[in-house]
Motif scaffolding. Structure first.
Motif, mmCIF file in Angstrom:
data_model
loop_
_atom_site.group_PDB
_atom_site.id
_atom_site.type_symbol
_atom_site.label_atom_id
_atom_site.label_comp_id
_atom_site.label_asym_id
_atom_site.label_seq_id
_atom_site.Cartn_x
_atom_site.Cartn_y
_atom_site.Cartn_z
ATOM 1 N N PRO A 93 71.823 75.549 25.179
ATOM 2 C CA PRO A 93 71.176 74.495 25.963
ATOM 3 C C PRO A 93 72.139 73.380 26.383
ATOM 4 O O PRO A 93 72.432 73.229 27.564
ATOM 5 C CB PRO A 93 70.070 73.995 25.033
ATOM 6 C CG PRO A 93 70.491 74.380 23.658
ATOM 7 C CD PRO A 93 71.359 75.595 23.787
ATOM 8 N N TYR A 94 72.665 72.615 25.429
ATOM 9 C CA TYR A 94 73.556 71.495 25.733
ATOM 10 C C TYR A 94 74.888 71.628 25.005
ATOM 11 O O TYR A 94 75.711 70.722 25.031
ATOM 12 C CB TYR A 94 72.879 70.175 25.355
ATOM 13 C CG TYR A 94 71.561 70.006 26.059
ATOM 14 C CD1 TYR A 94 71.509 69.594 27.387
ATOM 15 C CD2 TYR A 94 70.371 70.305 25.413
ATOM 16 C CE1 TYR A 94 70.303 69.478 28.048
ATOM 17 C CE2 TYR A 94 69.159 70.184 26.069
ATOM 18 C CZ TYR A 94 69.132 69.769 27.389
ATOM 19 O OH TYR A 94 67.935 69.656 28.043
ATOM 20 N N SER A 95 75.081 72.736 24.361
ATOM 21 C CA SER A 95 76.322 73.081 23.672
ATOM 22 C C SER A 95 76.124 74.502 23.163
ATOM 23 O O SER A 95 75.107 75.144 23.434
ATOM 24 C CB SER A 95 76.597 72.132 22.494
ATOM 25 O OG SER A 95 75.632 72.300 21.473
ATOM 26 N N ASP A 96 77.084 74.990 22.392
ATOM 27 C CA ASP A 96 76.908 76.239 21.654
ATOM 28 C C ASP A 96 76.560 77.439 22.537
ATOM 29 O O ASP A 96 75.628 78.188 22.243
ATOM 30 C CB ASP A 96 75.844 76.060 20.562
ATOM 31 C CG ASP A 96 76.284 75.088 19.480
ATOM 32 O OD1 ASP A 96 76.869 75.541 18.484
ATOM 33 O OD2 ASP A 96 76.056 73.882 19.644
ATOM 34 N N ASP A 97 77.299 77.598 23.659
ATOM 35 C CA ASP A 97 77.244 78.895 24.333
ATOM 36 C C ASP A 97 77.691 79.953 23.324
ATOM 37 O O ASP A 97 78.563 79.704 22.490
ATOM 38 C CB ASP A 97 78.175 78.919 25.545
ATOM 39 C CG ASP A 97 77.751 77.936 26.629
ATOM 40 O OD1 ASP A 97 76.551 77.624 26.707
ATOM 41 O OD2 ASP A 97 78.629 77.484 27.384
ATOM 42 N N GLU A 98 77.112 81.136 23.415
ATOM 43 C CA GLU A 98 77.331 82.132 22.366
ATOM 44 C C GLU A 98 77.958 83.415 22.898
ATOM 45 O O GLU A 98 77.637 83.868 23.996
ATOM 46 C CB GLU A 98 76.000 82.499 21.695
ATOM 47 C CG GLU A 98 75.325 81.357 20.983
ATOM 48 C CD GLU A 98 74.026 81.770 20.319
ATOM 49 O OE1 GLU A 98 73.347 80.895 19.751
ATOM 50 O OE2 GLU A 98 73.681 82.978 20.365
ATOM 51 N N LEU A 99 78.824 84.013 22.081
ATOM 52 C CA LEU A 99 79.235 85.404 22.233
ATOM 53 C C LEU A 99 78.737 86.132 20.995
ATOM 54 O O LEU A 99 79.034 85.731 19.864
ATOM 55 C CB LEU A 99 80.751 85.530 22.355
ATOM 56 C CG LEU A 99 81.417 84.754 23.502
ATOM 57 C CD1 LEU A 99 82.906 85.064 23.551
ATOM 58 C CD2 LEU A 99 80.763 85.053 24.841
ATOM 59 N N LEU A 128 65.137 78.316 17.398
ATOM 60 C CA LEU A 128 65.080 77.719 16.062
ATOM 61 C C LEU A 128 66.456 77.403 15.494
ATOM 62 O O LEU A 128 66.600 76.506 14.668
ATOM 63 C CB LEU A 128 64.335 78.659 15.109
ATOM 64 C CG LEU A 128 62.925 79.081 15.556
ATOM 65 C CD1 LEU A 128 62.331 80.071 14.570
ATOM 66 C CD2 LEU A 128 62.033 77.855 15.708
ATOM 67 N N VAL A 129 67.461 78.165 15.906
ATOM 68 C CA VAL A 129 68.852 77.926 15.513
ATOM 69 C C VAL A 129 69.685 78.021 16.783
ATOM 70 O O VAL A 129 69.585 79.004 17.518
ATOM 71 C CB VAL A 129 69.346 78.959 14.479
ATOM 72 C CG1 VAL A 129 70.792 78.655 14.085
ATOM 73 C CG2 VAL A 129 68.446 78.982 13.250
ATOM 74 N N ILE A 130 70.512 77.012 17.031
ATOM 75 C CA ILE A 130 71.312 76.961 18.254
ATOM 76 C C ILE A 130 72.774 77.178 17.888
ATOM 77 O O ILE A 130 73.383 76.368 17.191
ATOM 78 C CB ILE A 130 71.158 75.607 18.979
ATOM 79 C CG1 ILE A 130 69.676 75.254 19.153
ATOM 80 C CG2 ILE A 130 71.885 75.636 20.312
ATOM 81 C CD1 ILE A 130 68.881 76.244 19.962
ATOM 82 N N GLY A 131 73.345 78.293 18.342
ATOM 83 C CA GLY A 131 74.746 78.571 18.053
ATOM 84 C C GLY A 131 74.963 78.872 16.584
ATOM 85 O O GLY A 131 74.157 79.540 15.928
#
Length: 313
Positions: free
Chosen positions: A86-92, A105-108
């Motif tokens: 969303p506002y950080s924590d782009d994921e691979l 519920l958990v971001i990154g």
């Protein structure tokens, strides 16, 4: 299927509901089997099949997946995914059968930087909650991960885990209606796995294009392909929104697809009016150093600079 871009912050999120295809990775047959109707296109060993119905859901808890890539690393086949936070924590991520990747519920990473926040925020006072969104308040990422249980998976890497203080201040600005808010992230789009030996040092690397900052990211994998063992290496940065990438069979060329527009889909300062190579396919060719008559690479005072140029051609 995505379940979290900014316009979705005012309606229920279904990324954690296995009965919905929203916020999931889906797996279908490429040819129908002997089942009746639409079930013929759903594999019989999908993890959420029941006696009553078959489900194409392969994994859950996704926000905004952008790219998928399959490769054999460490002797086993793996599916790698790129996904917007969303506002950080782009994921691979490595996508596994029946696993849950946390959203909303958990971001990154499980680092608690979203404790007390949510996967969305707005200044629309009609919407419920502290942050004016239908996304649930994240009291504790750690507790949410425990609630999900053994199926919870963290990403291979988060790009990038901003601090709780930074995010709290950002949420307050957006809630207050401040325009032009921005945050450091990559907005990864396509993903591929470089398995060739053509470019020295690149074998077993993830290649990821970005929509913000217009660059190609390379991340070196370990021998098993399940951990990242390098820093984030950036190439070809410019005024572009790279949407997709492809690698030639011999590994000597990389192709980058550029968006035809510079407009983003969310509230960000990263909204360039001009982009280079609009709507084009860019071909990048690796050109190795020439060898001398003894079969050794030529050396010069500019070796380090030449080496960098070799990688970026």
């Amino acid at each position: 299927m995505g379940a979290g871009q900014f316009d979705n912050g005012g309606r229920p999120n279904h990324a954690q509901q296995v009965t919905s295809y929203e916020g999931k990775t889906l797996r279908f047959n490429i040819a129908p089997d002997n089942d009746k109707g639409l079930n013929a296109w759903v594999p019989n060993d999908n993890p959420f099949n029941t006696q009553a119905t078959q489900s194409a859901v392969w994994s859950t808890g996704h926000r905004n997946p952008q790219g998928l890539a399959y490769a054999v690393t460490g002797g086993t086949g793996k599916i790698y995914s790129s996904e917007h936070g969303p506002y950080s924590d782009d994921e691979l991520n490595i996508i596994e059968k029946g696993k849950n990747y946390g959203h909303p519920l958990v971001i990154g990473l499980l680092d608690n930087n979203y404790d007390g926040l949510a996967a969305g925020v707005s200044n629309d006072t009609i919407l419920p909650g502290t942050w004016h969104t239908t996304y649930p308040l994240i009291n504790s990422e750690a507790e949410n991960a425990k609630m999900i249980g053994d199926s919870f998976r963290q990403p291979l890497i988060s790009l990038y885990p901003n601090s709780h203080t930074f995010l709290s201040n950002l949420f307050q600005k957006i809630k207050g209606g401040e325009k032009g808010s921005d945050w450091p992230s990559e907005a990864p789009s396509s993903i591929d796995v470089y398995t060739s030996s053509t470019i020295p040092g690149w074998k077993n690397s993830l290649l990821v294009t970005t929509l913000k900052g217009g660059k190609l990211i390379r991340l070196k994998l370990n021998q098993n392909g399940d951990k990242i063992i390098s820093d984030t290496l950036n190439y070809f940065k410019g005024e572009n929104r790279f949407r997709d990438l492809a690698i030639s069979p011999d590994g000597g060329k990389i192709y980058l697809a550029v968006d035809s527009s510079g407009v983003t889909s969310g509230p960000s300062k990263e909204n360039p009016q001009q982009i280079s190579y609009r709507g084009c396919i860019i071909e990048l060719t690796f050109i190795p150093k020439p060898f001398n008559d003894k079969g050794k690479k030529r050396h010069s005072a500019n070796d380090s600079a030449d080496s960098t140029r070799d990688e970026e051609k």
